[in-house]
Enzyme design. Structure first.
Site, PDB file in Angstrom:
ATOM      1  NE  ARG A 148       6.145  -1.118 -33.773  1.00 19.39           N
ATOM      2  CZ  ARG A 148       7.264  -0.533 -33.345  1.00 19.39           C
ATOM      3  NH1 ARG A 148       7.717   0.562 -33.933  1.00 19.39           N
ATOM      4  NH2 ARG A 148       7.897  -1.008 -32.301  1.00 19.39           N
TER       5      ARG A 148
ATOM      6  NE  ARG B  70       8.460   1.877 -29.200  1.00 22.65           N
ATOM      7  CZ  ARG B  70       8.370   2.982 -28.478  1.00 22.65           C
ATOM      8  NH1 ARG B  70       7.833   2.923 -27.268  1.00 22.65           N
ATOM      9  NH2 ARG B  70       8.792   4.128 -28.953  1.00 22.65           N
TER      10      ARG B  70
ATOM     11  CG  HIS C 128      -1.848  -1.186   1.089  1.00 27.13           C
ATOM     12  ND1 HIS C 128      -2.710  -1.312   0.033  1.00 27.13           N
ATOM     13  CD2 HIS C 128      -1.950  -2.300   1.808  1.00 27.13           C
ATOM     14  CE1 HIS C 128      -3.324  -2.473   0.144  1.00 27.13           C
ATOM     15  NE2 HIS C 128      -2.874  -3.096   1.201  1.00 27.13           N
TER      16      HIS C 128
ATOM     17  CB  CYS D 137       5.200   7.443 -33.916  1.00 29.01           C
ATOM     18  SG  CYS D 137       5.837   6.193 -35.026  1.00 29.01           S
TER      19      CYS D 137
ATOM     20  CG  ASN E 117      13.773   7.244 -33.788  1.00 22.34           C
ATOM     21  OD1 ASN E 117      13.484   8.420 -34.007  1.00 22.34           O
ATOM     22  ND2 ASN E 117      13.640   6.688 -32.606  1.00 22.34           N
TER      23      ASN E 117
ATOM     24  NE  ARG F   9      20.657   8.608 -34.609  1.00 23.03           N
ATOM     25  CZ  ARG F   9      21.483   9.234 -33.804  1.00 23.03           C
ATOM     26  NH1 ARG F   9      22.778   9.115 -33.959  1.00 23.03           N
ATOM     27  NH2 ARG F   9      21.012   9.998 -32.848  1.00 23.03           N
TER      28      ARG F   9
END
Lengths: 544, 85
Positions: A329, A293, A188, A498, A450, A461
């Site tokens: 996705r 995802r 809790h 996105c 990306n 990357r």
């Protein structure tokens, strides 16, 4: 400086004094009684009083921490009325001719060991509830009332463990953080810390001589520093200040529309990777989920998730978002990120390998299971499906054939479903170049900047040696975005982003000028992007 | 006697909160309500017994009602499971 490390269960930084929480040591004495009926009467009165106090605690918690945090007191009321618990108390009073306090304590011990024996982490954590209601009863029976320290100072509460009835009696405006020795992520204190949004750490015992010592709690790293150095204090104060400005932003931007000065409504959605992030998305006022995802459902296990398991997750997500949009996705897994049971071959270049839609098309069993679960969940809310890594019209044809197959199967088997809106990720230069054709086949585009940058610029990357060649606002990539949005609008569908660029407020104006309709960002970035959108006048942007 | 079987889809399973709600719901009826999961069974009007079944997501449970208002109880408990679990 002393450093203790435990497990952080709620992130955040707190700087203040440690207050050691001393539980009143309740020693229950066993006493022989002559009149069992009278003792039972005494117990009944105590039980009534306990129920009354729990109702009062419920009302108090409802105001302070909301329905979720308060629910525990409602459960405690039900526990207090449990037939087995009451039978046990009565049985001990009558058969052993002992006082009610002792009967309650003995019952409590039995129930605690029963819950511990289940071996189930969640149920084991519930033993704290039994102790809590039992202690409350004993407190009422003995007339020893709790002495809650109420200093007028902000404090970091350190304790062995805190019972809900104790935490609720704390003045929340005075508590900076919780540090407990026991407890779990389900306890809790953890739930309360999350609701109050204050840092909390478990698994740390603060020594008795540290009472009132200056300290820093860093929930993210799970560390507690006693008598911190000035250096550390400065560093933490900086983090605290950033956090504070984020909260101010929250207050300023929460509930506002993502509307530009000249009146264009932008869909501002969240990227999430598991069902836990859903809470973060809602807390930060996401207008929907732009990228869910689905990989987490597949990772960290030994076999493929079944349709029923997947359906349960998707159902929870769409229902959790109410009528807001949730774009899921389909599986994006490859040799670089996989679970053993996929049995994927090692690849020289996994980024360009058998991954995402390619894997799904070569393993239609996996793809169909996911699609069936998604189409079934689509009947329960505002769900859309998005396919990753598209490069050709031939792939589109194959996807559509499989979709048709599962629709026929579901119809034939009389299983309720709805064909959701379907869109694709634009993350390969190939998809950009044929986006005019792709736009006629789908309901939306979401540009994954990306991967698109990586494939367009031929820059890995992950390789730091290439950083000097990587431009965040590469003209090549920006022109691609412009082209994709144009082709989407020509076909009458919307286009969003996105990837990382969506959250980069230094490029927001350019993206909006291109006509981007949707931005999907990590939950923590939503409100700053909203602020930027609301300051933008698209008609007055002059691109260089 | 009435019975139905339900497959738990709530990812937390039959944890304290829904168990509390279930106990309250079952308590509204005079008939006995028994909850079966695997080879264990519990009185659905007793929260610790219900919780100690450790019912998880994906488990199937059978609810058995027996008594004068067993029909009513079965109907509304079925609706309860569908809505909450």
């Amino acid at each position: 400086m002393l450093t203790f490390e435990g497990k952080g269960i709620q992130a955040g930084v707190a700087i203040g004094k440690i207050k050691l929480w001393q539980k009143d040591a309740q020693t229950v004495k066993r006493r022989h009684i002559d009149d069992a009926d009278a003792e039972m009467h005494r117990f009944s009165l105590a039980k009534e009083e306990a129920a009354k106090r729990l109702s009062a605690l419920y009302d108090k918690a409802l105001v302070e921490v909301g329905a979720d945090g308060a629910a525990i007191f409602d459960i405690h009321r039900v526990m207090l009325d449990d037939g087995d618990y009451l039978d046990s108390v009565e049985n001990i009073i009558r058969s052993e001719e002992v006082n009610a306090e002792y009967a309650v304590a003995a019952t409590s011990e039995n129930f605690v060991s029963m819950l511990l024996e289940t071996g189930d982490e969640y149920m084991m954590a519930r033993s704290a509830d039994v102790k809590d209601i039992s202690e409350l009863l004993i407190k009422i029976l003995t007339g020893a009332d709790s002495s809650i320290v109420d200093d007028n100072e902000l404090m970091i509460i350190a304790a062995e463990d805190l019972a809900p009835s104790e935490t609720v009696q704390l003045d929340k405006s005075k508590v900076l953080a919780f540090v407990t020795e026991k407890g779990s992520a389900n306890s809790h204190t953890a739930i309360l810390a999350r609701t109050m949004n204050i840092p909390a750490i478990i698994g740390v015992k603060i020594p008795d001589d540290c009472d009132n010592a200056p300290a820093i709690v860093d929930g993210a790293s799970g560390k507690v520093y006693i008598n911190p150095t000035d250096e550390l204090r400065e560093e933490m104060e900086k983090i605290l200040a950033e956090e504070k400005s984020r909260r101010l932003l929250l207050e300023e931007m929460k509930g506002k529309d993502s509307l530009t000065l000249d009146g264009k409504k932008i869909k501002l959605y969240a990227n999430i990777g598991n069902t836990k992030d859903l809470v973060l998305a809602l807390q930060n006022d996401a207008e929907g989920i732009g990228l869910f995802r689905s990989e987490f459902i597949y990772l960290g296990r030994d076999s493929l998730p079944t349709e029923a398991e997947q359906f349960a997750v998707y159902k929870k997500v769409v229902q959790g978002m109410g009528d807001k949009k949730v774009i899921i996705r389909t599986l994006d897994i490859g040799a670089d990120k996989q679970a053993d049971y996929f049995n994927l071959c090692r690849e020289e270049n996994p980024a360009m390998g058998l991954r995402a839609i390619r894997l799904c098309l070569t393993r239609p069993d996996i793809f169909k299971t996911q699609l069936r679960a998604l189409f079934r969940a689509a009947a329960l809310g505002n769900l859309s499906v998005m396919y990753p890594m598209i490069t050709s019209m031939a792939e589109v044809k194959r996807i559509k054939a499989i979709v048709k197959e599962i629709e026929e199967e579901l119809t034939r088997d009389g299983i309720p479903y709805k064909t959701p809106e379907q869109g694709i990720m634009i993350e390969t230069p190939a998809a950009v170049m044929i986006s005019d054709k792709l736009a006629k086949e789908f309901s939306f585009f979401s540009i994954g900047t990306n991967d698109l940058a990586q494939y367009t610029l031929a820059i890995d990357r992950q390789n730091p040696c290439l950083d000097e060649f990587f431009e965040f606002h590469s003209e090549a990539v920006l022109r691609m975005i412009e082209l994709v949005v144009k082709n989407a609008h020509k076909a009458g569908i919307w286009a969003g982003i996105c990837g990382e660029l969506a959250a980069d407020t230094t490029i927001t104006e350019t993206l909006l000028k291109y006509g981007v309709d949707e931005l999907s960002v990590s939950p923590s970035r939503i409100l700053s992007v909203r602020k930027k959108i609301r300051e933008t006048d698209i008609g007055n942007i002059n691109l260089k | 006697m009435k019975e139905f079987t339900y497959n738990i889809t709530d990812e937390n399973g039959l944890h304290a909160r829904p168990a509390g709600l279930l106990v309250k719901e079952a308590g509204k009826y005079n008939c006995s309500v028994t909850l079966k999961s695997g080879d264990k069974s519990a009185d659905a009007k007793r929260i610790f017994a219900v919780m100690s079944l450790s019912v998880k997501c994906g488990d199937s449970v059978t609810v058995i009602t027996e008594g004068a208002d067993e029909d009513n109880a079965a109907t509304s408990l079925k609706a309860f499971f569908e809505e909450n679990l």
